[in-house]
Design a protein around this motif. Structure first.
Motif, PDB file in Angstrom:
ATOM      1  N   VAL A   1       9.128  50.731  -0.369  1.00 61.83           N
ATOM      2  CA  VAL A   1       9.114  51.172  -1.763  1.00 61.83           C
ATOM      3  C   VAL A   1       7.773  50.820  -2.391  1.00 61.83           C
ATOM      4  O   VAL A   1       7.312  49.683  -2.295  1.00 61.83           O
ATOM      5  CB  VAL A   1      10.254  50.504  -2.564  1.00 61.83           C
ATOM      6  CG1 VAL A   1      10.202  50.940  -4.019  1.00 61.83           C
ATOM      7  CG2 VAL A   1      11.610  50.840  -1.944  1.00 61.83           C
TER       8      VAL A   1
ATOM      9  N   LEU B   1      10.467  55.276  -0.816  1.00 58.46           N
ATOM     10  CA  LEU B   1      10.165  55.814  -2.143  1.00 58.46           C
ATOM     11  C   LEU B   1       8.707  55.540  -2.490  1.00 58.46           C
ATOM     12  O   LEU B   1       8.232  54.409  -2.357  1.00 58.46           O
ATOM     13  CB  LEU B   1      11.090  55.193  -3.188  1.00 58.46           C
ATOM     14  CG  LEU B   1      11.058  55.799  -4.594  1.00 58.46           C
ATOM     15  CD1 LEU B   1      12.443  55.750  -5.231  1.00 58.46           C
ATOM     16  CD2 LEU B   1      10.050  55.088  -5.492  1.00 58.46           C
TER      17      LEU B   1
ATOM     18  N   THR C   1      11.300  60.586  -2.540  1.00 60.13           N
ATOM     19  CA  THR C   1      12.107  59.567  -1.881  1.00 60.13           C
ATOM     20  C   THR C   1      12.911  60.165  -0.741  1.00 60.13           C
ATOM     21  O   THR C   1      13.276  61.344  -0.767  1.00 60.13           O
ATOM     22  CB  THR C   1      13.071  58.882  -2.877  1.00 60.13           C
ATOM     23  OG1 THR C   1      13.715  57.784  -2.220  1.00 60.13           O
ATOM     24  CG2 THR C   1      14.141  59.840  -3.375  1.00 60.13           C
TER      25      THR C   1
END
Length: 615
Positions: A453, A477, A441
């Motif tokens: 993400v 992430l 991340t």
């Protein structure tokens, strides 16, 4: 006119004239280069045409056009000007919205007009007034300072009065009586006293197209816009007459124009073939059309899917979907210059007055090029500005990449600036590797809420997106986990890494608000969240019973995720949720948590960290 099956080896366009055209273009260029002023007369003699006494159209000639065209012609031209201007204005871009990929880095783009443009207006077989409108109006809308017009005169050495009247209405004065490849060469090089331009536009025959390709090595051009072409698709025999008329409307541009007719019915194709033959005999340009109809290919397709494949393979300049079921095709068409849908939308509308541009890519270039628009008369300049925070965030990345490429001057240009960029960024890059998961991340606290993400658990991705957007923390992430077994490890390790990353990015946690309380509602759901970014971990969660799964997220993991996040980030968090819909309750939780973090993380130099002196 030839009929084939879609399974046959189809050659969409003839290629034989290109080498001949290129030789002619090179010869003309040599003549004009040798004698830039008088070379045009030599070319005119080779072509057997009379050279005009004056190359540039005079002001008196332009003004005289006012009395040479009828009021009804003017009305039609005004209508076309209005619609084309409307579309062009809607396309114009001035300055893009400033974006901030990371806090302190501003990026924006400015659109500026190309200073000098050359517009080629075909007129060898007919005065293409519409082509003038299609090029000049976007150029004016873009704000081009100098617009040069080149168009061939008639046998009397005159330009059609409608072209001159349009020029008068649009306040264009630089008009030259020159056509063909020699016009393109003149605008590209400044031959014959014609000002050299920055970019050349306009359709034309194969010689004009080849000349544009030839000069594109040193000057910008709009696109490959050669002989006209059209593809008509219909399975309705009752539309044979309309189909034939659309085919002939494009073939009348020149003997080298081509047309393709697609149908799943041989009967329909035969009917269209008969109609074409009948209609040609009644048209004024039947001699030219008799030659052009040899370039018609009638293709029997096997299905609508096969028809779409043929359309995209051909990438026609004009595509006519005549039947009422045209919506079955439109979403799958990705290679066409301009598409005319339904039996009430003739290609001629686009050619003249609907407002869309009729300068379109031919020769298959619609696979990668678009029709002319205002953006073609503009260029884009990018701007960027970094403050100290953004500099410190990006500097390690740029220095590492420049070292990888062994470009030490790049590295040095960053290193030297480090002395003046003193503000430490609140950002971090972390990776967590276990037997079950691999997660990395990038966190930037002073961000703008940019997120990307991908945990493999779609509902969790959605919740972290909401947290990022509402906290303004940039979160990148990526997680790869043992989801084939279950989502437990992926969710747990995501919380661990996210907590560790946020904790490291906050650093000493000095001079921040530290405390925050937020209340949000979402339909029937309500969230009240209070946080203290101290270094003591405590979670107090009150939430009604949830459904077993929300999307692909097991609701039993919510408490575990939050508890893990709190322990690794080290903060106190009191959450009180009320509602009925499980999705709404969890979503408002993450939104409200984000709002609380946004407030608690704000820099506040007046805020005492703690009476103890440390958190």
């Amino acid at each position: 006119m030839k009929q084939v099956n879609s399974s046959d080896d189809i050659s969409w366009r003839r290629q034989s004239t290109k080498s001949d055209a290129l030789l002619t273009v090179k010869n003309f260029d040599n003549i004009l280069c040798r004698d830039p002023i008088n070379g045009l007369k030599e070319i005119d003699e080779l072509l057997g045409i009379k050279s005009p006494s004056e190359l540039k159209v005079g002001e008196a000639e332009i003004l005289a056009s006012e009395t040479l065209i009828s009021d009804s012609d003017k009305f039609a031209l005004y209508e076309a000007i209005k619609n084309i201007t409307f579309v062009s204005e809607s396309q114009k871009q001035k300055i893009s919205k400033s974006i901030k990929p990371i806090y302190g880095l501003s990026i924006w783009e400015k659109y500026v007009p190309i200073k000098s443009v050359g517009l080629y207006i075909p007129g060898g077989t007919a005065p293409l007034i519409s082509s003038f409108l299609m090029q000049a109006i976007p150029a004016i809308t873009a704000g081009c300072e100098q617009i040069i017009i080149c168009t061939p005169p008639d046998k009397f050495g005159s330009i059609h009065p409608a072209i001159l009247w349009v020029a008068k209405e649009l306040s264009i004065k630089n008009i030259y009586k020159i056509g063909g490849a020699q016009a393109v060469l003149a605008m590209a090089n400044g031959y014959c006293g014609i000002p050299k331009v920055n970019k050349i536009f306009g359709p034309g025959n194969s010689y004009v197209a080849e000349a544009k390709n030839y000069v594109s090595q040193k000057i910008a051009i709009d696109m490959y816009a050669g002989p006209s072409e059209v593809m008509v698709v219909t399975n309705d025999e009752n539309k044979a007459k309309i189909a034939a008329s659309d085919v002939l409307s494009q073939l009348e541009h020149g003997a080298d124009s081509c047309a393709f007719v697609l149908s799943e019915s041989s009967v329909v194709l035969r009917s269209i073939k008969r109609e074409i033959t009948q209609q040609v005999s009644s048209l004024k340009r039947k001699d030219q059309l008799t030659e052009a109809v040899k370039n018609i290919l009638l293709i029997k397709t096997e299905s609508s899917k096969n028809t779409i494949e043929m359309i995209n393979d051909c990438a026609p300049e004009h595509l006519v979907l005549l039947d009422d079921d045209f919506t079955l095709y439109v979403d799958s068409i990705y290679s066409a210059g301009s598409v005319f849908c339904g039996s009430q939308t003739p290609v001629a509308f686009g050619d003249y007055a609907s407002g869309t541009n009729h300068v379109l890519p031919t020769g298959g270039w619609a696979r990668s090029e678009s029709g002319l628009s205002v953006s073609d008369f503009m260029k884009k300049i990018s701007f960027q500005n970094c403050n100290a925070t953004a500099f410190n965030y990006l500097a390690p990345t740029v220095m590492k990449l420049s070292e990888l490429e062994q470009l030490d001057a790049h590295t040095q240009s960053v290193f030297i600036r480090k002395k003046i960029a003193t503000k430490k960024p609140r950002s971090v890059f972390l990776k967590r590797q276990t037997n079950e998961t691999s997660i990395y991340t990038s966190i930037e606290i002073d961000g703008t809420g940019i997120y990307k993400v991908d945990t493999g658990v779609k509902f969790l991705d959605h919740m972290l997106d909401q947290f990022s957007k509402n906290s303004l923390i940039n979160i990148y992430l990526k997680a790869t986990g043992d989801l084939a077994i279950d989502a437990h490890h992926t969710i747990e390790d995501t919380a661990i890494l996210l907590g560790d990353a946020l904790s490291q990015a906050m650093g000493e946690r000095s001079n921040i608000n530290r405390y925050a309380s937020s209340t949000l509602i979402m339909d029937e759901a309500r969230a009240q969240i209070d946080i203290d970014l101290c270094t003591r971990s405590n979670l107090n969660l009150k939430i009604p019973e949830l459904s077993e799964y929300i999307g692909d997220f097991p609701s039993e993991m919510l408490t575990h995720f939050l508890d893990t996040l709190v322990k690794h980030l080290k903060f106190s968090c009191h959450i009180d949720i009320d509602g009925k819909n499980s999705h709404h309750m969890i979503e408002i939780l993450f939104k409200c948590l984000g709002k609380s973090f946004q407030e608690a993380l704000k820099i506040n130099k007046q805020q005492a960290t703690s009476t103890k002196g440390i958190l």
